[in-house]
Every structure is written in C-alpha cells, then in structure tokens.
Design an enzyme around this catalytic site. Structure first.
Site, PDB file in Angstrom:
ATOM      1  N   THR A 392       0.830  -1.198   0.000  1.00  0.00           N
ATOM      2  CA  THR A 392       0.000   0.000   0.000  1.00  0.00           C
ATOM      3  C   THR A 392       0.866   1.250   0.000  1.00  0.00           C
ATOM      4  O   THR A 392       2.004   1.195   0.446  1.00  0.00           O
ATOM      5  CB  THR A 392      -0.858  -0.053   1.285  1.00  0.00           C
ATOM      6  OG1 THR A 392      -1.501  -1.315   1.333  1.00  0.00           O
ATOM      7  CG2 THR A 392      -1.861   1.046   1.394  1.00  0.00           C
ATOM      8  N   ASN A 412      -2.286  -4.831  -2.096  1.00  0.00           N
ATOM      9  CA  ASN A 412      -2.246  -5.663  -0.891  1.00  0.00           C
ATOM     10  C   ASN A 412      -0.798  -6.021  -0.571  1.00  0.00           C
ATOM     11  O   ASN A 412      -0.135  -5.273   0.123  1.00  0.00           O
ATOM     12  CB  ASN A 412      -3.133  -6.896  -0.974  1.00  0.00           C
ATOM     13  CG  ASN A 412      -3.342  -7.506   0.411  1.00  0.00           C
ATOM     14  OD1 ASN A 412      -3.287  -6.776   1.401  1.00  0.00           O
ATOM     15  ND2 ASN A 412      -3.565  -8.799   0.509  1.00  0.00           N
ATOM     16  N   SER A 463     -11.281  -3.485   4.511  1.00  0.00           N
ATOM     17  CA  SER A 463      -9.943  -2.895   4.456  1.00  0.00           C
ATOM     18  C   SER A 463      -9.622  -2.181   5.762  1.00  0.00           C
ATOM     19  O   SER A 463     -10.504  -1.929   6.586  1.00  0.00           O
ATOM     20  CB  SER A 463      -9.912  -1.874   3.305  1.00  0.00           C
ATOM     21  OG  SER A 463      -8.704  -1.150   3.306  1.00  0.00           O
ATOM     22  N   SER A 464      -8.347  -1.848   5.935  1.00  0.00           N
ATOM     23  CA  SER A 464      -7.931  -1.007   7.057  1.00  0.00           C
ATOM     24  C   SER A 464      -7.436   0.355   6.586  1.00  0.00           C
ATOM     25  O   SER A 464      -7.003   1.175   7.407  1.00  0.00           O
ATOM     26  CB  SER A 464      -6.792  -1.679   7.824  1.00  0.00           C
ATOM     27  OG  SER A 464      -7.206  -2.920   8.311  1.00  0.00           O
ATOM     28  N   GLY A 484       0.384  -0.336   5.605  1.00  0.00           N
ATOM     29  CA  GLY A 484       0.780  -1.127   6.764  1.00  0.00           C
ATOM     30  C   GLY A 484      -0.245  -2.153   7.203  1.00  0.00           C
ATOM     31  O   GLY A 484      -0.191  -2.649   8.325  1.00  0.00           O
ATOM     32  N   GLY A 485      -1.228  -2.458   6.338  1.00  0.00           N
ATOM     33  CA  GLY A 485      -2.220  -3.473   6.691  1.00  0.00           C
ATOM     34  C   GLY A 485      -2.933  -3.094   7.968  1.00  0.00           C
ATOM     35  O   GLY A 485      -3.395  -1.963   8.135  1.00  0.00           O
TER      36      GLY A 485
END
Ligand code: DON
Length: 580
Positions: A392, A412, A463-464, A484-485
């Site tokens: 990301t 991703n 998603s985050s 950073g997920g």
C-alpha cells in the site's frame, strides 16, 4: 460452550499460520526503524500547494499539475497514475484504494471507494482447502486472490466530479505515460524491495520480463525501468476513459491472464466494476472534525472509535510517549479492533453497526471498562457486542484554495500477487486475502474476521486503509494516512493524537516511534525508540510488549498559519514532499 468460544479456538489456531505468512508478506518492511532525534526533524515548507508521496517523481508530477493551475484533486489523480508507473510495489492500476476529498469550492467532503471487488463466480468457501480449512496459498499466492481492479475507475471518477475542469483525463495521464514509455532509474524503496520480491513475481513470464535485466536477474538500483505495455494501457485510458481499461482489448487481456493463471475474473467482472462516491465517516475529537474512510474500509470507523474513547482521558496532560498515555491508547485500540473483527464488512452485504461504534455513548461505555492500572486481556473483550439500534502507499495533497486529498491505494502485498497481465503491463493485486476465509480465520496481517467479511460475488473485502482529513472550522489542518495493513489505523491514530493532543510538529509526529495492538493476538508491537523504562512500565501493567512492528509510512501534510508543512515519512526510503 458458546458459538463464540468455539470460534475462539479457531481464531487462536489460525494465528500461527497468519503470522507466519505475514512475516513472509511484509518481510521487507521489517527493517528496524530507528527514529531520529525528534527535535531535529524538520517539515518541508510551502505556501501554495504540496504533494507528499512515497516516490519523488510521482510527487513532482502532482506538484507540476498544481503549478499549472490544477486543484488538489487534479494533482492527486496525476500522482496516483504516476505512482502506478514509478512505484510498482504499491502504486497501481491493477489494485484499488480509497480517496478522501475536502472540496473547499463545494464546501463538501467526499470519499471515493475504488476497492477491488470479488469476481461474480466467488463463493464463500473459495479460500478453503479440501479439508475445509483456510488455504492461505489460494488467497495470497494464487490468481484466485485477484480482485477486480478499481483504481482506474476511482481516479477517473475523482477527476470528473471534483477536478478543477482545467485538465482532461488524457492531460492528467500524460506524465505517467511518458514515465512508463521512456523509463526512469530504479532507486530508493523500489531498489530495496524489487530484488527480494522478484523471485515471487518471476513465476510469471510477463512479470519477469517487466522487472528484469537482459540477463534475467532483477533490476537493481540505477537500472532503467521501461514499461512500454503499461504505457500502451494508460494510453488506452487516455483515449477512451475507463472503458479503455474495463472493456475491449485491455480487459480481454487482463481476464485471460488471470484465468490462465488459475483465477476466475471475467471480462464481465471488469465491465461491471464501479467506483462509488460515499459519505465519509465523520466525528469530532476535542473540537476538530475528523473525516475518514467509511466501510468497506474499517479505517475511519476504528479510528473514530479509538479517538472517542481517548477523548475522555486527559491525553494532553499525559506526557507524549509516556506509559500512561500509551496504555490508554493500547486499550482503546484493542477494543476498537475487536469490534472491527466482529462486525465490519462491505455495507452492500452486511448491516454493520458502524453508527453505534462511532458514537460518543458507546465510547463512554467502553472507556468505563478500561483499568488505568492493568491491561485488559483481549479474550475478555471478545463477547461484548454493542446492542443493534476493516502493500500500500499513501499520499497527501493540499492546494492553495484549501482543497485537500488523502489517498491510500494498494495491491495488498508488496507487488501484489506478482502477476503482470500479459500484454498490459498491469501488475495485479491479491486483495481478496483481506476477506475472512472462514469465521475466525485471519488475513495476512493477522486480522481476524467473522461472517461479515466472508467472500461473496461482487463483494468488497474489508480494508484497514484510513485516508483521513482533520478539519478545524471547516478547513483542513492535517491530511494523513498510511500503508501497513492492520497497522494503518493505529499509525493514523498516533499521528492525529500527537498533532492534536501533543501539539507536535507534523514531521516529528510522523517520525515518532509507534506501537500497535489489534485485539488479536494479545500483544503490543512496538518500534524501536521507546525508552526501556516506558516499555517496562507497560509490561508491569500486563501488556505483552514485543518488537518489531512492521513498517508504516504516514506521508502527511499539516496546514498551519505559517503555511503548509509536508512530512514525508522517514521510515521508507524515497518519500518526498514537493511544494509550491
Ligand atoms: O486494505 C487493506 O487493509 C490492506 N490490503 C492493506 C495492505 C497494506 O497496507 C500493505 N502494506 N503494508
């Protein structure tokens, strides 16, 4: 035993696997970050406009558009397309993302959802193996993990609805097309990550061709990356608009490449893709308005839930980075991430109680359960639902008229699934790993989910990503977000708290060491730079504190009475602030 506790066993069982995979997925992010002396960190200053992005050429493309009279949205769209060329690790047209816009001209805040969708043939058990258990190889390393890309539709929609009208899509795309056609030298983060990730990508011939030297080894620092096929695909979009990507020869090649690699995406899936304009999630924090991404990103909801909890604590009186301040932040994160796991998913498929989760009343209730002396075990938070009543890159843009754009988009994993679709130059995502393969399973970032986030046809995985704009009296004061997920939301939270509560200069706030708790596993991950005494004090309260914390990169802009302050995150090589 309740259904939830049965699931709990599944949850714990999947952790080992999830974290092993996470380690592989984000290995290159695990370089230890040693924060600089925060008093010596300086933001980049500008008066009339600024782009802060992960790669300098693309930031410059946006800044040039601002210089030519474009607004922040024109610039953001140009930077987005340019990053798809110059930052292949995460910049993309083969992935998706979210853009939060503050339009000063319209006095409006908007969120553009260009998240990937699952192909129509997706079934809830698509990522299970023959034994009925999650098969992470399917969602992470195979073409089944590829979601229908949303970036072209999303960026085009942003330009059409919120651009200044001074630039056509073709004009905005021109610099990206030139960079793809003429090439540029591989440097910084791309040089740092490409050789490692090349092995994974080289499974597919077109990926190998795109990113290798003539001797078949990966491009290295200083080598020229020329992407002629990507230039042709971008030119098709310049000539025909999104149709040039979602229909016709490019769409046919994309669908063929995915199917040849074992995936299920069809030309009809591409043709029916739509980006969506949504109302952002809105809330307040100590007199500031927080505008962030709504579902299908969990980002804005979890951010507001944590901020609402923190608002009831005297954060400004607690020292920044002190154990008491960090303790309440960890406890707030833990509670909000637990709710994320349990309730959130694509709003087209699930009726998530997001309004309850971001309400001040709910925060008051959660705050009441926080013990200032002791960490609450994550397991104790698992069965307390509120009553009915989610690699990301992030960039920030502000222009001279007070328009602002906060954009986070992704493939991703770093370089996505690694597949460049033959004849298109388009590197494809593995975004569908963000679904929950089975109730209680976790994604590559260890985020647990349940029914709300199971795969489904046309569904967007939770998603985050948390592109966020903070406003004061209707005007942007901070534009931030991060890759950073799972760690995105906590990174954004800490930048916001450091700037608003601790009045830190934005560059120092971005550079300051960060920590992270995501409810499960019940550990606090920390970056280097926290004093040992502080970590010992957290441990004494019962927190399981461990290093390292994978890398985030919160490229941010503060709008101050003294001008614009750009803060490229020092964690990842190459981030740049280009001002006017
Ligand atoms: O949408 C999400 O939350 C994830 N797919 C984002 C992945 C990511 O940030 C990877 N970067 N480190």
């Amino acid at each position: 035993m309740t259904v939830f506790s049965i699931r709990w066993r599944q949850v714990t069982a999947t952790f080992v696997l999830a974290f092993a995979c996470t380690a592989t997925a984000v290995a290159q992010e695990r370089r230890a970050y040693a924060p600089p002396d925060l008093t010596s960190v300086r933001a980049v200053m500008a008066e009339r406009g600024m782009v802060v992005a992960q790669e300098r050429l693309a930031a410059q493309v946006g800044a040039d558009i601002l210089k030519q009279g474009g607004n922040a949205i024109d610039a953001a769209v140009a930077t987005g397309f340019a990053l798809a060329v110059t930052y292949p690790r995460a910049g993309n047209i083969g992935g998706g993302g979210f853009m939060v816009i503050h339009s000063a001209a319209r006095n409006e805040d908007a969120a553009i959802d260009y998240r990937e969708t699952a192909p129509a043939a997706t079934t809830p058990d698509i990522f299970l193996g023959p034994d009925g258990k999650p098969d992470t190889d399917k969602s992470r390393n195979s073409a089944l993990g590829i979601g229908v890309p949303g970036t072209v539709a999303g960026l085009a929609l942003a330009l059409e609805k919120y651009g200044s009208g001074r630039f056509t899509l073709a004009q905005i795309l021109k610099p990206a097309i030139e960079l793809a056609r003429d090439g540029f030298a591989v440097t910084d983060d791309t040089a740092d990550t490409l050789p490692d990730m090349y092995r994974r990508m080289a499974r597919w011939p077109d990926s190998a061709r795109t990113f290798s030297r003539s001797d078949g080894t990966a491009l290295r620092e200083g080598d020229r990356l020329i992407q002629a096929e990507l230039a042709a695909t971008l030119s098709a979009v310049a000539e025909q608009g999104p149709r040039g990507f979602y229909q016709g020869p490019v769409a046919e090649k994309l669908a063929k490449a995915v199917r040849d690699a074992g995936g299920i995406m069809t030309v009809d899936d591409l043709k029916s893709y739509e980006a969506v304009i949504r109302n952002p999630v809105r809330g307040t924090y100590r007199g500031y308005d927080i505008v962030s991404m709504p579902l299908p990103s969990s980002g804005g909801t979890v951010l507001l839930e944590t901020l609402n909890i923190l608002e009831g604590f005297p954060m400004p009186d607690m020292k920044q980075g002190s154990a008491p301040s960090l303790h309440v932040m960890i406890e707030a994160m833990k509670r909000a991430y637990a709710d994320r796991a349990r309730y959130l998913g694509d709003p087209a498929f699930v009726n998530a109680p997001a309004d309850i989760l971001i309400s001040k009343d709910y925060a008051t209730k959660l705050r009441g359960g926080i013990d200032l002396a002791r960490a609450t075990p994550a397991e104790a938070l698992s069965a307390k639902p509120p009553r009915e009543g989610s690699n990301t890159t992030h960039y920030s843009v502000v222009d001279s008229s007070g328009n602002a754009v906060s954009n986070t988009y992704t493939l991703n994993f770093s370089y996505g699934v690694g597949l460049v679709a033959d004849g298109t130059g388009v590197l494809l995502n593995n975004e569908l790993d963000d679904f929950t393969a089975a109730p209680g399973a976790s994604n590559a970032f260890g985020l647990v989910g349940f029914e709300a986030n199971l795969p489904g046809p046309g569904k967007r995985p939770l998603s985050s990503m948390s592109p966020t704009i903070v406003l004061k009296d209707g005007k942007p004061v901070l534009v931030t977000g991060s890759p950073g997920g799972s760690r995105i939301i906590s990174a954004v939270l800490q930048v916001v708290v450091d700037v608003l509560d601790y009045k830190m200069d934005v560059a120092a706030a971005v550079a300051a060491p960060r920590l992270h708790h995501q409810w499960m596993p019940d550990v606090v991950r920390v970056e280097q730079g926290f004093p040992k005494e502080t970590l010992d004090a957290l441990r004494e309260k019962g927190h399981h504190v461990i290093e390292p914390l994978g890398q985030t990169s919160a490229n941010s802009i503060a709008v101050t009475p003294n001008g614009l302050l750009g803060a490229p995150d020092p964690r990842t090589r190459g981030a740049a602030a280009v001002g006017q």
